[in-house]
Design a protein around this motif. Structure first.
Motif, PDB file in Angstrom:
ATOM      1  N   PHE A  47       0.838  -1.197   0.000  1.00 50.62           N
ATOM      2  CA  PHE A  47       0.000   0.000   0.000  1.00 50.62           C
ATOM      3  C   PHE A  47       0.875   1.249   0.000  1.00 50.62           C
ATOM      4  CE2 PHE A  47      -2.441  -3.231   2.437  1.00 50.62           C
ATOM      5  CZ  PHE A  47      -3.463  -3.423   1.524  1.00 50.62           C
ATOM      6  N   ASP A  48       0.318   2.338  -0.500  1.00 49.34           N
ATOM      7  CA  ASP A  48       1.047   3.602  -0.488  1.00 49.34           C
ATOM      8  C   ASP A  48       0.931   4.236   0.898  1.00 49.34           C
ATOM      9  OD1 ASP A  48       2.532   5.716  -1.390  1.00 49.34           O
ATOM     10  OD2 ASP A  48       0.923   6.644  -2.559  1.00 49.34           O
ATOM     11  N   THR A  49       1.909   5.073   1.254  1.00 47.00           N
ATOM     12  CA  THR A  49       1.813   5.846   2.489  1.00 47.00           C
ATOM     13  C   THR A  49       0.564   6.728   2.426  1.00 47.00           C
ATOM     14  OG1 THR A  49       4.232   5.942   2.593  1.00 47.00           O
ATOM     15  CG2 THR A  49       3.018   7.489   3.977  1.00 47.00           C
ATOM     16  N   PRO A  50      -0.259   6.765   3.482  1.00 48.07           N
ATOM     17  CA  PRO A  50      -1.481   7.585   3.454  1.00 48.07           C
ATOM     18  C   PRO A  50      -1.204   9.052   3.115  1.00 48.07           C
ATOM     19  CG  PRO A  50      -1.564   6.066   5.298  1.00 48.07           C
ATOM     20  CD  PRO A  50      -0.190   5.923   4.699  1.00 48.07           C
ATOM     21  N   ASP A  51      -2.160   9.665   2.428  1.00 49.54           N
ATOM     22  CA  ASP A  51      -1.972  11.019   1.894  1.00 49.54           C
ATOM     23  C   ASP A  51      -1.735  12.057   2.988  1.00 49.54           C
ATOM     24  OD1 ASP A  51      -2.168  10.215  -0.717  1.00 49.54           O
ATOM     25  OD2 ASP A  51      -4.319  10.644  -0.899  1.00 49.54           O
ATOM     26  N   ASN A  52      -2.395  11.908   4.130  1.00 44.57           N
ATOM     27  CA  ASN A  52      -2.216  12.908   5.186  1.00 44.57           C
ATOM     28  C   ASN A  52      -0.780  12.920   5.703  1.00 44.57           C
ATOM     29  OD1 ASN A  52      -3.025  10.273   6.405  1.00 44.57           O
ATOM     30  ND2 ASN A  52      -2.718  11.360   8.341  1.00 44.57           N
ATOM     31  N   ILE A  53      -0.129  11.756   5.686  1.00 50.28           N
ATOM     32  CA  ILE A  53       1.258  11.661   6.135  1.00 50.28           C
ATOM     33  C   ILE A  53       2.182  12.317   5.111  1.00 50.28           C
ATOM     34  CG2 ILE A  53       3.118  10.045   6.725  1.00 50.28           C
ATOM     35  CD1 ILE A  53       0.913   8.096   7.688  1.00 50.28           C
ATOM     36  N   LYS A  54       1.924  12.045   3.823  1.00 49.21           N
ATOM     37  CA  LYS A  54       2.726  12.686   2.771  1.00 49.21           C
ATOM     38  C   LYS A  54       2.555  14.205   2.807  1.00 49.21           C
ATOM     39  CE  LYS A  54       1.194   9.898  -0.607  1.00 49.21           C
ATOM     40  NZ  LYS A  54       1.108   9.280  -1.963  1.00 49.21           N
ATOM     41  N   ALA A  55       1.320  14.649   3.057  1.00 47.21           N
ATOM     42  CA  ALA A  55       1.053  16.088   3.121  1.00 47.21           C
ATOM     43  C   ALA A  55       1.808  16.738   4.285  1.00 47.21           C
ATOM     44  CB  ALA A  55      -0.450  16.340   3.257  1.00 47.21           C
ATOM     45  N   ALA A  56       1.886  16.030   5.399  1.00 41.66           N
ATOM     46  CA  ALA A  56       2.607  16.563   6.558  1.00 41.66           C
ATOM     47  C   ALA A  56       4.096  16.720   6.245  1.00 41.66           C
ATOM     48  CB  ALA A  56       2.416  15.645   7.764  1.00 41.66           C
ATOM     49  N   ASN A 106      21.010  12.624  13.773  1.00 42.99           N
ATOM     50  CA  ASN A 106      19.543  12.541  13.799  1.00 42.99           C
ATOM     51  C   ASN A 106      18.944  11.785  12.618  1.00 42.99           C
ATOM     52  OD1 ASN A 106      20.221  15.381  12.474  1.00 42.99           O
ATOM     53  ND2 ASN A 106      18.253  14.727  11.633  1.00 42.99           N
ATOM     54  N   PRO A 107      17.779  11.146  12.828  1.00 40.22           N
ATOM     55  CA  PRO A 107      17.031  10.597  11.685  1.00 40.22           C
ATOM     56  C   PRO A 107      16.554  11.742  10.792  1.00 40.22           C
ATOM     57  CG  PRO A 107      16.138   9.826  13.794  1.00 40.22           C
ATOM     58  CD  PRO A 107      17.084  10.938  14.110  1.00 40.22           C
ATOM     59  N   CYS A 108      16.174  11.425   9.575  1.00 39.52           N
ATOM     60  CA  CYS A 108      15.724  12.425   8.599  1.00 39.52           C
ATOM     61  C   CYS A 108      14.663  13.343   9.215  1.00 39.52           C
ATOM     62  CB  CYS A 108      15.164  11.721   7.374  1.00 39.52           C
ATOM     63  SG  CYS A 108      14.346  12.820   6.209  1.00 39.52           S
ATOM     64  N   SER A 109      14.903  14.648   9.149  1.00 38.20           N
ATOM     65  CA  SER A 109      13.989  15.611   9.783  1.00 38.20           C
ATOM     66  C   SER A 109      12.588  15.543   9.178  1.00 38.20           C
ATOM     67  CB  SER A 109      14.562  17.026   9.649  1.00 38.20           C
ATOM     68  OG  SER A 109      14.730  17.378   8.286  1.00 38.20           O
ATOM     69  N   ILE A 110      12.507  15.438   7.849  1.00 41.73           N
ATOM     70  CA  ILE A 110      11.197  15.403   7.181  1.00 41.73           C
ATOM     71  C   ILE A 110      10.428  14.143   7.584  1.00 41.73           C
ATOM     72  CG2 ILE A 110      10.011  15.470   4.959  1.00 41.73           C
ATOM     73  CD1 ILE A 110      11.703  17.993   5.771  1.00 41.73           C
ATOM     74  N   SER A 111      11.132  13.024   7.635  1.00 38.91           N
ATOM     75  CA  SER A 111      10.495  11.764   8.028  1.00 38.91           C
ATOM     76  C   SER A 111       9.967  11.837   9.459  1.00 38.91           C
ATOM     77  CB  SER A 111      11.489  10.606   7.892  1.00 38.91           C
ATOM     78  OG  SER A 111      11.855  10.400   6.552  1.00 38.91           O
ATOM     79  N   GLN A 112      10.687  12.549  10.324  1.00 35.81           N
ATOM     80  CA  GLN A 112      10.213  12.676  11.708  1.00 35.81           C
ATOM     81  C   GLN A 112       8.875  13.404  11.774  1.00 35.81           C
ATOM     82  OE1 GLN A 112      13.034  13.442  14.999  1.00 35.81           O
ATOM     83  NE2 GLN A 112      14.570  13.735  13.381  1.00 35.81           N
ATOM     84  N   TRP A 113       8.751  14.494  11.004  1.00 33.97           N
ATOM     85  CA  TRP A 113       7.487  15.231  11.004  1.00 33.97           C
ATOM     86  C   TRP A 113       6.365  14.402  10.382  1.00 33.97           C
ATOM     87  CZ3 TRP A 113       6.388  19.119  13.973  1.00 33.97           C
ATOM     88  CH2 TRP A 113       7.439  19.902  14.476  1.00 33.97           C
ATOM     89  N   ALA A 114       6.694  13.604   9.366  1.00 31.92           N
ATOM     90  CA  ALA A 114       5.696  12.693   8.797  1.00 31.92           C
ATOM     91  C   ALA A 114       5.239  11.674   9.834  1.00 31.92           C
ATOM     92  CB  ALA A 114       6.282  11.989   7.568  1.00 31.92           C
ATOM     93  N   ALA A 115       6.188  11.188  10.651  1.00 27.58           N
ATOM     94  CA  ALA A 115       5.857  10.191  11.681  1.00 27.58           C
ATOM     95  C   ALA A 115       4.960  10.788  12.760  1.00 27.58           C
ATOM     96  CB  ALA A 115       7.136   9.626  12.290  1.00 27.58           C
ATOM     97  N   VAL A 116       5.133  12.080  13.074  1.00 27.53           N
ATOM     98  CA  VAL A 116       4.227  12.741  14.022  1.00 27.53           C
ATOM     99  C   VAL A 116       2.791  12.634  13.521  1.00 27.53           C
ATOM    100  CG1 VAL A 116       3.551  14.950  15.067  1.00 27.53           C
ATOM    101  CG2 VAL A 116       5.979  14.340  14.892  1.00 27.53           C
TER     102      VAL A 116
END
Length: 400
Positions: free
Chosen positions: A43-52, A271-281
């Protein structure tokens, strides 16, 4: 003097990665290959996570962060543990790494000395023993049995513990079997561990949300709160949110251990990827309703694969409770030959010849420490799985 260190010489490359790469190479060369080796949702990563993530880029969240995670993500992880697992962690008890494997690697390298032992039930995820070896310690592999549902028993755990035991690694639901420990299964193990105060528990819960039927997930620190001070509860966003490439894993544990992990990470990846961290939030705090649909799809795929494999000569496939793998026995095919005269002497031969003859890539059981089995990842569509199972059946029927 050789270039490669003796420490690195103790370990093997990841065999699941090797199978996946081999399948990719064959496809690129024009072969009709169905790859069932990769451990990632289709499955693709959900859109709300990509948008974040996109919003984080627009806000300029592209600089170094705190070594082991931004405060916002640590707080979201604390909320997740409280909401879903009944575990009370503070931000100082949370670490974030570049994937669950990274967190596991950090924890073991930060705590193990030469001579220490780590108990690992087999079949195991391929990286556990090799990371222990990289840390200079010794993996103590305890074979589980098909009749026990591929689960470590209290008796086997008790027998494996020695004065050198530092950690026990538990993975539920399991890669490669999909076996999942019930509350009572875990309680039997934690009762043993309460008697051995020097032994720590590393629980890999990465497939937590992928359980089927009426199975209820539980984790050791939740089942036995007295063990929380020597438990590292590891998880991540890779499987539940289809974010394997985003590389965010996390864990909750005692502050002293978390501090040691951060010290190691400060001198390796930072640190882990900054963008990925905000997506994980957003993944942890955002809508979770899509999970029910994903789990329903995975269960349909599981049921199809188990049914078709159990109708195949020479195979026997137990029904897993979770994850997206099956771990069938190919014992009935061992000792036979293909029409070309190639012998199937073990599960590695089975997997190799299946790929050559029918273009289906699976991972042999020896890679996971228990033969004669093989692993199929059913994280792909029903049509592909049906075709793959038909090819496996055709291959098995051709053996004599």
């Amino acid at each position: 003097m050789g270039l490669v260190s003796r420490t690195l010489g103790r370990v093997k490359p990841s065999q699941t990665m090797a199978i996946t790469n081999k399948a990719r190479e064959m496809k690129a060369a024009g072969f009709d290959v169905i790859g069932l080796g990769a451990g990632e949702p289709d499955f693709d990563t959900p859109d709300n996570i990509k948008a974040a993530a996109i919003e984080a880029i627009k806000r300029g969240e592209t600089k170094y962060t705190a070594v082991d995670g931004i405060p916002e993500l640590k707080q979201a992880i604390c909320e997740k543990f409280a909401r879903e697992n009944g575990l009370d962690y503070k931000p100082a008890e949370i670490t974030v790494g570049s994937g669950g494997k990274h967190v596991l690697y950090n924890a073991l390298l930060a705590t193990l000395d030469p001579g220490d032992e780590v108990i690992i039930p087999s079949p195991y995820w391929v990286s556990y023993p090799d990371i222990v070896l990289l840390a200079g310690a010794e993996p103590v592999v305890v074979e589980t049995k098909l009749e026990d549902g591929f689960k470590l028993t209290a008796q086997a755990l008790e027998q494996a513990i020695t004065p050198k035991t530092k950690w026990v690694i538990l993975n539920s639901p399991s890669n490669p079997t999909g076996a999942a420990y019930t509350h009572d299964d875990i309680k039997a193990l934690t009762d043993v561990l309460l008697r051995h105060e020097r032994v720590w528990v590393l629980t890999d819960d990465i497939y937590e949300h992928l359980v089927y039927g009426d199975f209820t997930f539980a984790t050791p620190a939740q089942v036995e709160p007295k063990l929380k001070d020597r438990t590292l509860t590891l998880n991540g966003v890779s499987k539940a949110y289809s974010m394997t490439g985003w590389r965010i894993g996390y864990a909750g544990g005692p502050a002293e251990l978390i501090k040691a992990i951060a010290k190691l990470q400060s001198q390796s990846t930072s640190n882990p990827c900054s963008i990925s961290q905000w997506a994980a939030v957003e993944a942890l705090r955002g809508p979770q309703d899509f999970l029910a649909d994903w789990v329903k799809s995975f269960q349909e795929r599981r049921d199809l694969v188990v049914s078709m494999l159990n109708e195949t000569e020479g195979l026997m496939c137990p029904m897993p409770e979770g994850a997206f793998y099956v771990y069938p026995s190919c014992a009935g095919a061992i000792g036979k030959k293909t029409p070309k005269g190639d012998a199937v002497e073990n599960d590695a031969d089975f997997a190799t010849l299946l790929l050559q003859e029918e273009g289906v890539a699976v991972v042999h059981g020896e890679a996971f420490g228990l033969s004669p089995f093989f692993r199929i990842s059913y994280a792909t569509d029903l049509e592909t799985l049906r075709e793959a199972c038909n090819r496996i059946r055709r291959f098995c029927e051709s053996l004599s």
